[in-house]
Design a protein around this motif. Structure first.
Motif, PDB file in Angstrom:
ATOM      1  N   VAL A 221       4.314  14.409  -0.852  1.00 31.35           N
ATOM      2  CA  VAL A 221       3.946  13.269  -1.111  1.00 31.35           C
ATOM      3  C   VAL A 221       2.212  13.163  -1.269  1.00 31.35           C
ATOM      4  O   VAL A 221       1.748  13.490  -0.328  1.00 31.35           O
ATOM      5  CB  VAL A 221       4.218  12.150  -0.208  1.00 31.35           C
ATOM      6  CG1 VAL A 221       3.788  10.855  -0.722  1.00 31.35           C
ATOM      7  CG2 VAL A 221       5.611  11.877  -0.357  1.00 31.35           C
ATOM      8  N   ASN A 222       1.822  12.936  -2.427  1.00 30.13           N
ATOM      9  CA  ASN A 222       0.316  12.740  -2.805  1.00 30.13           C
ATOM     10  C   ASN A 222      -0.270  14.000  -2.201  1.00 30.13           C
ATOM     11  O   ASN A 222      -1.465  14.041  -1.327  1.00 30.13           O
ATOM     12  CB  ASN A 222      -0.214  11.690  -2.188  1.00 30.13           C
ATOM     13  CG  ASN A 222       0.176  10.309  -2.627  1.00 30.13           C
ATOM     14  OD1 ASN A 222       0.422  10.179  -3.669  1.00 30.13           O
ATOM     15  ND2 ASN A 222       0.453   9.268  -1.633  1.00 30.13           N
TER      16      ASN A 222
ATOM     17  N   ASP B 242       4.521   4.704   5.611  1.00 26.59           N
ATOM     18  CA  ASP B 242       3.469   3.665   5.625  1.00 26.59           C
ATOM     19  C   ASP B 242       2.640   3.788   4.282  1.00 26.59           C
ATOM     20  O   ASP B 242       1.387   3.484   4.367  1.00 26.59           O
ATOM     21  CB  ASP B 242       2.582   3.912   6.865  1.00 26.59           C
ATOM     22  CG  ASP B 242       3.180   3.778   8.092  1.00 26.59           C
ATOM     23  OD1 ASP B 242       4.136   2.674   8.139  1.00 26.59           O
ATOM     24  OD2 ASP B 242       3.020   4.487   9.136  1.00 26.59           O
ATOM     25  N   LEU B 243       3.280   4.138   3.221  1.00 26.20           N
ATOM     26  CA  LEU B 243       2.410   4.066   1.942  1.00 26.20           C
ATOM     27  C   LEU B 243       2.762   2.665   1.073  1.00 26.20           C
ATOM     28  O   LEU B 243       4.018   2.725   0.552  1.00 26.20           O
ATOM     29  CB  LEU B 243       2.648   5.223   1.148  1.00 26.20           C
ATOM     30  CG  LEU B 243       2.277   6.667   1.665  1.00 26.20           C
ATOM     31  CD1 LEU B 243       2.753   7.651   0.925  1.00 26.20           C
ATOM     32  CD2 LEU B 243       0.581   6.422   1.681  1.00 26.20           C
ATOM     33  N   THR B 244       2.264   1.613   1.608  1.00 24.22           N
ATOM     34  CA  THR B 244       2.823   0.234   1.125  1.00 24.22           C
ATOM     35  C   THR B 244       2.256   0.062  -0.285  1.00 24.22           C
ATOM     36  O   THR B 244       2.476  -1.222  -0.444  1.00 24.22           O
ATOM     37  CB  THR B 244       2.328  -0.858   2.237  1.00 24.22           C
ATOM     38  OG1 THR B 244       0.873  -0.561   2.401  1.00 24.22           O
ATOM     39  CG2 THR B 244       3.122  -0.454   3.644  1.00 24.22           C
ATOM     40  N   GLY B 245       1.275   0.707  -0.903  1.00 22.90           N
ATOM     41  CA  GLY B 245       0.941   0.313  -2.293  1.00 22.90           C
ATOM     42  C   GLY B 245       2.062   0.072  -3.269  1.00 22.90           C
ATOM     43  O   GLY B 245       2.234  -0.441  -3.959  1.00 22.90           O
TER      44      GLY B 245
ATOM     45  N   GLU C 250       6.938  16.989  -6.654  1.00 23.83           N
ATOM     46  CA  GLU C 250       5.821  16.282  -6.166  1.00 23.83           C
ATOM     47  C   GLU C 250       5.873  14.683  -6.423  1.00 23.83           C
ATOM     48  O   GLU C 250       5.961  14.391  -7.511  1.00 23.83           O
ATOM     49  CB  GLU C 250       4.461  16.817  -6.809  1.00 23.83           C
ATOM     50  CG  GLU C 250       3.089  15.991  -6.749  1.00 23.83           C
ATOM     51  CD  GLU C 250       2.848  16.145  -5.110  1.00 23.83           C
ATOM     52  OE1 GLU C 250       1.820  15.325  -4.613  1.00 23.83           O
ATOM     53  OE2 GLU C 250       2.874  17.450  -4.629  1.00 23.83           O
ATOM     54  N   VAL C 251       5.764  14.056  -5.269  1.00 23.23           N
ATOM     55  CA  VAL C 251       5.854  12.372  -5.489  1.00 23.23           C
ATOM     56  C   VAL C 251       4.160  11.931  -5.529  1.00 23.23           C
ATOM     57  O   VAL C 251       3.424  12.459  -4.487  1.00 23.23           O
ATOM     58  CB  VAL C 251       6.401  11.837  -4.278  1.00 23.23           C
ATOM     59  CG1 VAL C 251       6.509  10.222  -4.355  1.00 23.23           C
ATOM     60  CG2 VAL C 251       7.833  12.253  -4.300  1.00 23.23           C
TER      61      VAL C 251
END
Length: 156
Positions: free
Chosen positions: A8-9, A32-35, A71-72
């Motif tokens: 992720v990223n 905790d990726l709240t975007g 890939e996210v």
């Protein structure tokens, strides 16, 4: 529960979740990726749009088991400093009102500009068609996409 490895990223991450858990909830609740936002839960509004290997997908209906080694990229992954040309253009064009849909809008727009650096109005409309904006800022969204495309071309 199953241990699931994700990228992720650009970062390897591991979560322990049921394999049918939607990617949206893994991103928000476990990483905790709240975007990335929850909108409708049925892939109709686009608020939860992320990229899998550069392609926009709706995270609310994508089981984490389908991610595999792809890939996210979330809105947090567009830029470390929130200075991606689209993010700058979004501010310059005063796109957000409530802001709820903006991460999904940005991710769809980023995928568009990756495959078509100078999109026509028809290409913009087609790429953004599945992203709903409750505030109706569609004209400003198109303007910001055009601004970002020009900025990206000038940067080379």
């Amino acid at each position: 529960m199953t241990a699931v490895s994700l990228k992720v990223n650009g970062e390897a991450r591991e979560v322990d979740v049921p394999s049918d858990t939607p990617l949206l909830w893994v991103l928000r609740d476990n990483l905790d990726l709240t975007g990335t936002k929850y909108g409708c839960g049925i892939a109709q509004c686009g608020a939860c749009t992320v990229h899998l290997d550069g392609q926009p997908v709706r995270a609310c209906v994508t089981p984490v088991s389908e991610v595999g080694s792809r890939e996210v990229t979330t809105v947090e992954g567009l830029s470390e400093n929130r200075d991606h040309p689209l993010q700058r253009a979004w501010v310059a064009a005063n796109v957000p009102q409530c802001g709820f849909c903006q991460s999904g809008q940005l991710m769809s727009a980023a995928a568009l500009l990756e495959r078509s650096p100078d999109p026509s109005d028809a290409e913009i409309n087609a790429a953004m068609e599945g992203n709903l904006c409750r505030c109706g800022t569609y004209q400003r969204i198109r303007q910001a996409i055009r601004m970002a495309a020009q900025d990206m071309q000038e940067q080379g």
